[in-house]
Design a protein around this motif. Structure first.
Motif, PDB file in Angstrom:
ATOM      1  N   ASN A 106       9.954  -1.243   3.083  1.00 44.27           N
ATOM      2  CA  ASN A 106       9.225  -2.055   2.101  1.00 44.27           C
ATOM      3  C   ASN A 106       7.913  -1.408   1.651  1.00 44.27           C
ATOM      4  OD1 ASN A 106       9.271  -4.719   0.663  1.00 44.27           O
ATOM      5  ND2 ASN A 106       7.315  -4.997   1.703  1.00 44.27           N
ATOM      6  N   GLN A 107       7.784  -0.110   1.797  1.00 41.58           N
ATOM      7  CA  GLN A 107       6.525   0.538   1.411  1.00 41.58           C
ATOM      8  C   GLN A 107       6.184   0.312  -0.060  1.00 41.58           C
ATOM      9  OE1 GLN A 107       5.646   4.536   2.520  1.00 41.58           O
ATOM     10  NE2 GLN A 107       6.346   4.294   4.628  1.00 41.58           N
ATOM     11  N   ASP A 108       7.209   0.183  -0.894  1.00 42.85           N
ATOM     12  CA  ASP A 108       6.970  -0.033  -2.326  1.00 42.85           C
ATOM     13  C   ASP A 108       7.390  -1.427  -2.785  1.00 42.85           C
ATOM     14  OD1 ASP A 108       5.990   2.618  -2.788  1.00 42.85           O
ATOM     15  OD2 ASP A 108       8.052   3.339  -2.639  1.00 42.85           O
ATOM     16  N   GLY A 109       7.562  -2.351  -1.832  1.00 48.41           N
ATOM     17  CA  GLY A 109       7.899  -3.727  -2.181  1.00 48.41           C
ATOM     18  C   GLY A 109       9.353  -3.940  -2.542  1.00 48.41           C
ATOM     19  N   HIS A 142       7.165  -8.966  -0.998  1.00 48.43           N
ATOM     20  CA  HIS A 142       5.880  -8.670  -1.620  1.00 48.43           C
ATOM     21  C   HIS A 142       5.279  -7.375  -1.047  1.00 48.43           C
ATOM     22  CE1 HIS A 142       1.603  -9.180  -2.744  1.00 48.43           C
ATOM     23  NE2 HIS A 142       2.066  -9.961  -3.706  1.00 48.43           N
ATOM     24  N   VAL A 143       4.877  -6.474  -1.931  1.00 42.80           N
ATOM     25  CA  VAL A 143       4.384  -5.168  -1.511  1.00 42.80           C
ATOM     26  C   VAL A 143       3.130  -5.288  -0.643  1.00 42.80           C
ATOM     27  CG1 VAL A 143       2.963  -4.772  -3.573  1.00 42.80           C
ATOM     28  CG2 VAL A 143       3.936  -2.807  -2.323  1.00 42.80           C
ATOM     29  N   GLY A 147      -0.353  -3.254   0.528  1.00 41.29           N
ATOM     30  CA  GLY A 147      -0.064  -2.885  -0.853  1.00 41.29           C
ATOM     31  C   GLY A 147      -0.552  -1.508  -1.245  1.00 41.29           C
ATOM     32  N   ARG A 201      -1.584  -2.364  -4.914  1.00 41.68           N
ATOM     33  CA  ARG A 201      -0.482  -2.747  -5.804  1.00 41.68           C
ATOM     34  C   ARG A 201      -0.091  -4.204  -5.536  1.00 41.68           C
ATOM     35  NH1 ARG A 201       3.583   1.674  -3.799  1.00 41.68           N
ATOM     36  NH2 ARG A 201       2.650   0.880  -1.878  1.00 41.68           N
ATOM     37  N   GLY A 202       0.490  -4.837  -6.545  1.00 37.03           N
ATOM     38  CA  GLY A 202       0.905  -6.224  -6.387  1.00 37.03           C
ATOM     39  C   GLY A 202      -0.244  -7.181  -6.630  1.00 37.03           C
TER      40      GLY A 202
END
Length: 328
Positions: A228-231, A235-236, A242, A325-326
């Motif tokens: 999930n490093q990039d979501g 949720h990232v 994020g 991010r996010g």
């Protein structure tokens, strides 16, 4: 022993450092029965009495292991809270009162209690929070004695403010750490004024703030820090707050000179969180008894100076925030 704080106006007491129990379900990689016993026993020994789990951690395995342990090792000071709302029956097929009731009853059975101390909505869609039905259902379950209190685990400031202003939550679980500081100004004062307890997750930013990771770090394929490093899965912000991983390692190196003498980076990160009066508990994951003891020691550290807090706030605003991010 870890100091205690009140969970808002709920009447529950929490250890300042709590134990996150996602890892017990095996979702981050295999965990033996001996490791589980060692982790939970170490938490008891350190006074880490606030344990956070969820029905989706290992498909219920985390709850079951905790239920088995607490039955064999009773402790009146221990508070176990769980989360609901992310099982496939709810998250993918739609929310109904009976499906949420079934999820809560399943958690009661696995944790082996008549009444759950607290159920938190587990990062359910914002539209579902806004619709409001879930909160009416939780109120009904509270009246029925299935749960004593309810709260919400959320991902964004907007969701947190909605819950504080429009619902009767007793607690909020938030992403909050040195690499994601915005909740401090926009959410914590309101939560404190309304008597809502604040449970911090990702206080060490998925392990970044332990200060030991390198850019060539390898994670298990089951570990969200891998997938999930990039979501891609959720949720990232739930992974490394994020931040892109390699950039985050560079930021940690910039943060290292700001750590006060005689303190580790992890201790700085946890003490910074505990210096916020609105915070009831900081839940930290652990894969060993030694990690639990090291995290628990943050409760005994003196508060950071105002000058240190200002330096860390400036570091976040100038070096970190624009890389996240996010939605924050």
């Amino acid at each position: 022993m870890v100091k205690q704080r009140s969970l808002g106006n709920s009447g529950l007491m929490t250890s300042e450092i709590g134990l996150g129990c996602w890892q017990l379900g095996g979702d981050w990689g295999p965990v033996s029965d001996a490791q589980v016993s060692s982790i939970l026993s170490a938490a008891d020994a350190a006074g880490v009495t606030f344990w956070d789990t969820a029905d989706v951690y290992g498909g219920g395995v985390s709850e079951q292991l905790i239920g088995n342990y607490t039955q064999s090792e009773p402790n009146p000071s221990r508070v176990v809270v769980t989360k609901a709302g992310r099982t496939a029956e709810l998250y993918q097929q739609g929310y109904t009162q009976e499906k949420l009731r079934a999820a809560i009853n399943a958690s009661r059975a696995r944790l082996q209690v008549d009444t759950l101390a607290m159920v938190q909505l587990h990062c359910i869609p914002f539209a579902e929070l806004q619709r409001g039905d879930v909160f009416r259902w939780l109120e009904a379950f509270k009246q029925e004695g299935l749960i004593a209190h309810y709260g919400a685990s959320v991902e964004t400031i907007e969701e947190a403010l909605f819950c504080l202003n429009e619902t009767g939550v007793a607690s909020l679980q938030l992403i909050f750490n040195l690499l994601r500081q915005d909740m401090a100004a926009q959410v914590l004062p309101l939560a404190q004024s309304k008597g809502v307890g604040v449970i911090v997750r990702l206080g060490l930013a998925s392990g970044l703030l332990a200060g030991k990771m390198t850019k060539d770090q390898q994670f298990s394929p089951q570990d969200h820090r891998s997938y999930n490093q990039d979501g891609a899965a959720f949720h990232v912000g739930e992974t490394f707050s994020g931040l892109p991983f390699e950039l985050a390692i560079d930021l940690i190196e910039q943060l290292r000179p700001l750590v006060p003498a005689g303190m580790s980076m992890a201790q700085l990160a946890l003490r910074w969180l505990l210096d916020h009066e609105a915070v009831s508990s900081v839940i930290t994951g652990a894969s060993s008894a030694e990690q639990i003891q090291r995290n628990a020691e943050a409760s005994d550290l003196p508060a950071l100076s105002a000058a240190t807090h200002q330096v860390l706030a400036d570091f976040y605003q100038q070096q970190v925030r624009h890389h996240i991010r996010g939605v924050i």
